[in-house]
Design a protein around this motif. Structure first.
Motif, PDB file in Angstrom:
ATOM      1  N   THR A  71      23.073 -40.446   5.616  1.00  0.00           N
ATOM      2  CA  THR A  71      23.319 -40.650   4.193  1.00  0.00           C
ATOM      3  C   THR A  71      24.145 -39.473   3.690  1.00  0.00           C
ATOM      4  OG1 THR A  71      21.112 -39.683   3.849  1.00  0.00           O
ATOM      5  CG2 THR A  71      21.324 -42.070   3.673  1.00  0.00           C
ATOM      6  N   ASP A  72      25.242 -39.775   2.998  1.00  0.00           N
ATOM      7  CA  ASP A  72      26.224 -38.735   2.669  1.00  0.00           C
ATOM      8  C   ASP A  72      26.596 -38.771   1.183  1.00  0.00           C
ATOM      9  OD1 ASP A  72      28.142 -36.775   2.937  1.00  0.00           O
ATOM     10  OD2 ASP A  72      29.580 -38.021   4.025  1.00  0.00           O
ATOM     11  N   VAL A  73      25.632 -38.438   0.253  1.00  0.00           N
ATOM     12  CA  VAL A  73      24.267 -37.989   0.493  1.00  0.00           C
ATOM     13  C   VAL A  73      23.306 -38.795  -0.380  1.00  0.00           C
ATOM     14  CG1 VAL A  73      24.817 -35.619   1.155  1.00  0.00           C
ATOM     15  CG2 VAL A  73      24.572 -36.153  -1.266  1.00  0.00           C
ATOM     16  N   ALA A 159       1.651 -37.829   6.463  1.00  0.00           N
ATOM     17  CA  ALA A 159       2.986 -38.295   6.810  1.00  0.00           C
ATOM     18  C   ALA A 159       3.015 -38.923   8.201  1.00  0.00           C
ATOM     19  CB  ALA A 159       3.981 -37.148   6.735  1.00  0.00           C
ATOM     20  N   GLY A 160       3.930 -39.818   8.395  1.00  0.00           N
ATOM     21  CA  GLY A 160       4.110 -40.483   9.672  1.00  0.00           C
ATOM     22  C   GLY A 160       4.853 -41.785   9.456  1.00  0.00           C
ATOM     23  N   PRO A 161       5.191 -42.488  10.526  1.00  0.00           N
ATOM     24  CA  PRO A 161       4.970 -42.146  11.937  1.00  0.00           C
ATOM     25  C   PRO A 161       5.916 -41.041  12.386  1.00  0.00           C
ATOM     26  CG  PRO A 161       6.328 -44.107  11.772  1.00  0.00           C
ATOM     27  CD  PRO A 161       5.938 -43.756  10.366  1.00  0.00           C
ATOM     28  N   MET A 162       5.704 -40.500  13.562  1.00  0.00           N
ATOM     29  CA  MET A 162       6.574 -39.471  14.077  1.00  0.00           C
ATOM     30  C   MET A 162       7.758 -40.116  14.801  1.00  0.00           C
ATOM     31  SD  MET A 162       5.481 -36.701  12.967  1.00  0.00           S
ATOM     32  CE  MET A 162       6.625 -35.633  13.860  1.00  0.00           C
ATOM     33  N   PRO A 163       8.969 -39.717  14.470  1.00  0.00           N
ATOM     34  CA  PRO A 163      10.152 -40.303  15.097  1.00  0.00           C
ATOM     35  C   PRO A 163      10.335 -39.781  16.518  1.00  0.00           C
ATOM     36  CG  PRO A 163      10.794 -38.543  13.618  1.00  0.00           C
ATOM     37  CD  PRO A 163       9.307 -38.703  13.464  1.00  0.00           C
ATOM     38  N   PRO A 164      11.186 -40.435  17.324  1.00  0.00           N
ATOM     39  CA  PRO A 164      11.392 -39.992  18.699  1.00  0.00           C
ATOM     40  C   PRO A 164      12.103 -38.653  18.805  1.00  0.00           C
ATOM     41  CG  PRO A 164      12.867 -41.805  18.145  1.00  0.00           C
ATOM     42  CD  PRO A 164      11.888 -41.681  17.022  1.00  0.00           C
ATOM     43  N   ARG A 165      12.794 -38.253  17.755  1.00  0.00           N
ATOM     44  CA  ARG A 165      13.407 -36.926  17.682  1.00  0.00           C
ATOM     45  C   ARG A 165      13.351 -36.486  16.229  1.00  0.00           C
ATOM     46  NH1 ARG A 165      19.855 -37.321  18.427  1.00  0.00           N
ATOM     47  NH2 ARG A 165      19.728 -35.462  17.145  1.00  0.00           N
ATOM     48  N   PRO A 166      13.301 -35.184  15.963  1.00  0.00           N
ATOM     49  CA  PRO A 166      13.224 -34.739  14.577  1.00  0.00           C
ATOM     50  C   PRO A 166      14.397 -35.274  13.754  1.00  0.00           C
ATOM     51  CG  PRO A 166      12.779 -32.913  16.061  1.00  0.00           C
ATOM     52  CD  PRO A 166      13.262 -34.043  16.920  1.00  0.00           C
ATOM     53  N   VAL A 167      14.101 -35.702  12.535  1.00  0.00           N
ATOM     54  CA  VAL A 167      15.156 -36.133  11.615  1.00  0.00           C
ATOM     55  C   VAL A 167      15.737 -34.888  10.956  1.00  0.00           C
ATOM     56  CG1 VAL A 167      15.691 -37.459   9.541  1.00  0.00           C
ATOM     57  CG2 VAL A 167      14.070 -38.366  11.221  1.00  0.00           C
ATOM     58  N   GLU A 168      16.995 -34.587  11.265  1.00  0.00           N
ATOM     59  CA  GLU A 168      17.637 -33.414  10.681  1.00  0.00           C
ATOM     60  C   GLU A 168      17.868 -33.633   9.188  1.00  0.00           C
ATOM     61  OE1 GLU A 168      21.102 -31.982  12.707  1.00  0.00           O
ATOM     62  OE2 GLU A 168      20.258 -32.406  14.684  1.00  0.00           O
ATOM     63  N   LEU A 169      17.660 -32.582   8.415  1.00  0.00           N
ATOM     64  CA  LEU A 169      17.780 -32.630   6.965  1.00  0.00           C
ATOM     65  C   LEU A 169      18.996 -31.794   6.550  1.00  0.00           C
ATOM     66  CD1 LEU A 169      16.608 -33.448   4.211  1.00  0.00           C
ATOM     67  CD2 LEU A 169      15.094 -31.445   4.361  1.00  0.00           C
ATOM     68  N   TRP A 170      20.037 -32.475   6.126  1.00  0.00           N
ATOM     69  CA  TRP A 170      21.272 -31.810   5.712  1.00  0.00           C
ATOM     70  C   TRP A 170      21.394 -31.904   4.199  1.00  0.00           C
ATOM     71  CZ3 TRP A 170      24.969 -34.927   9.466  1.00  0.00           C
ATOM     72  CH2 TRP A 170      24.552 -34.710  10.784  1.00  0.00           C
ATOM     73  N   LEU A 171      21.856 -30.836   3.579  1.00  0.00           N
ATOM     74  CA  LEU A 171      21.915 -30.780   2.116  1.00  0.00           C
ATOM     75  C   LEU A 171      23.361 -30.716   1.644  1.00  0.00           C
ATOM     76  CD1 LEU A 171      20.318 -30.655  -0.520  1.00  0.00           C
ATOM     77  CD2 LEU A 171      20.189 -28.175  -0.262  1.00  0.00           C
ATOM     78  N   GLY A 172      23.717 -31.667   0.785  1.00  0.00           N
ATOM     79  CA  GLY A 172      25.015 -31.613   0.135  1.00  0.00           C
ATOM     80  C   GLY A 172      24.980 -30.618  -1.003  1.00  0.00           C
TER      81      GLY A 172
END
Length: 299
Positions: A71-73, A159-172
């Motif tokens: 998402t951007d963003v 919180a959950g479920p846990m994803p297969p890899r961490p969801v990176e959080l990028w900030l605009g």
């Protein structure tokens, strides 16, 4: 020179306009076949002709197999952080980890208010955004989230479920306060388009992010740096953003990687998106990777 020596990645921005849906679907599948890394979708739900970003991404993810989505963003004023984290990890589970979460504080207050959101501005918007990012981080990590403040009331969400890899959080972010939040909390910085934050303005912004990261005990080299690049490859020598032949694009993106510190470039083609995506993937991306690697190897 500011090269954080992170691996390079390349993406394509998709048009969320409802009337262009067929072309957008085709372009997403083309981008995957071309080997690009990311598909980016802007989030302006108050535009009457725009599809909802999460709905569009979710649908396109079912039509693709490998390419990532960002998402951007996503607008934090319209998307409560705990629910946004739930949506992100859910889609990550369903796609095998292909989701990166780009968020922003909400830069068009009156448009946000037209959909029932709060028209926060200035320091109030930044304070809300920072608290939202902190809650997002906890929810994305699978923690129990309990928090009560004038901005949020979360009563112990597991919180959950846990994803297969961490969801990176990028900030605009564009201005000092939000850039500081980026350095303190985010996994990466998404710069606005190169016509809004020009290359000459980038070093000062990178410095703000780096100083905030160091003050928070973080290594600035761990943060991704994303540049949204509008322009045209080939064609007339005029137009918005970066316009020129492939040699100019290769040299410019190489410079922006090794001198400005960007590791991810998202193409926003001004016309002929299928053709531009093909030129980008076949002629620009491999040449930029080669040039950047040669420069890094020579240091």
């Amino acid at each position: 020179m500011t090269d954080y020596r992170r691996p390079l990645s390349f993406g394509l921005s998709l048009d969320p306009t409802a009337g262009s849906w067929a072309q957008t679907r085709q372009l997403a599948q083309t981008a995957e076949r071309l080997g690009l890394d990311h598909l980016a979708v802007q989030d302006h739900p108050y535009q009457p002709d725009h599809l909802d970003a999460w709905t569009l991404i979710s649908h396109l993810s079912a039509l693709t197999e490998r390419i990532g989505f960002v998402t951007d963003v996503a607008d934090l004023q319209l998307r409560p952080p705990v629910m946004l984290a739930k949506a992100a990890v859910s889609l990550s589970v369903l796609t095998g980890g292909r989701v990166r979460l780009g968020v922003g504080g909400g830069g068009i207050p009156d448009a946000i208010a037209s959909m029932g959101g709060p028209a926060r501005r200035g320091p109030d918007m930044v304070a809300y955004a920072e608290e939202s990012v902190e809650l997002l981080r906890r929810a994305l990590n699978g923690e129990v989230v309990e928090h009560h403040s004038p901005y949020h009331s979360v009563g112990g969400y597991q919180a959950g479920p846990m994803p297969p890899r961490p969801v990176e959080l990028w900030l605009g972010a564009q201005k000092r306060r939000m850039l500081t939040v980026t350095g303190r909390h985010a996994d990466g910085w998404i710069s606005p388009l190169n016509i809004y934050v020009t290359p000459r303005e980038v070093p000062a912004r990178q410095q703000i992010i780096d100083e905030a990261a160091v003050s928070a005990g973080r290594d600035p080299r761990t943060l991704r740096r994303v540049y949204n690049v509008i322009g045209a490859i080939g064609g007339p020598a005029s137009g918005p953003g970066l316009v020129g032949d492939t040699a100019r694009w290769v040299d410019t993106l190489t410079e922006w990687a090794v001198d400005l510190g960007f590791d991810t470039f998202v193409l926003w083609p001004v016309a002929e998106p299928e053709r531009q995506a093909a030129l980008f993937a076949h002629e620009i991306v491999p040449a930029v990777r080669e040039q950047v690697e040669a420069i890094r190897s020579a240091w």
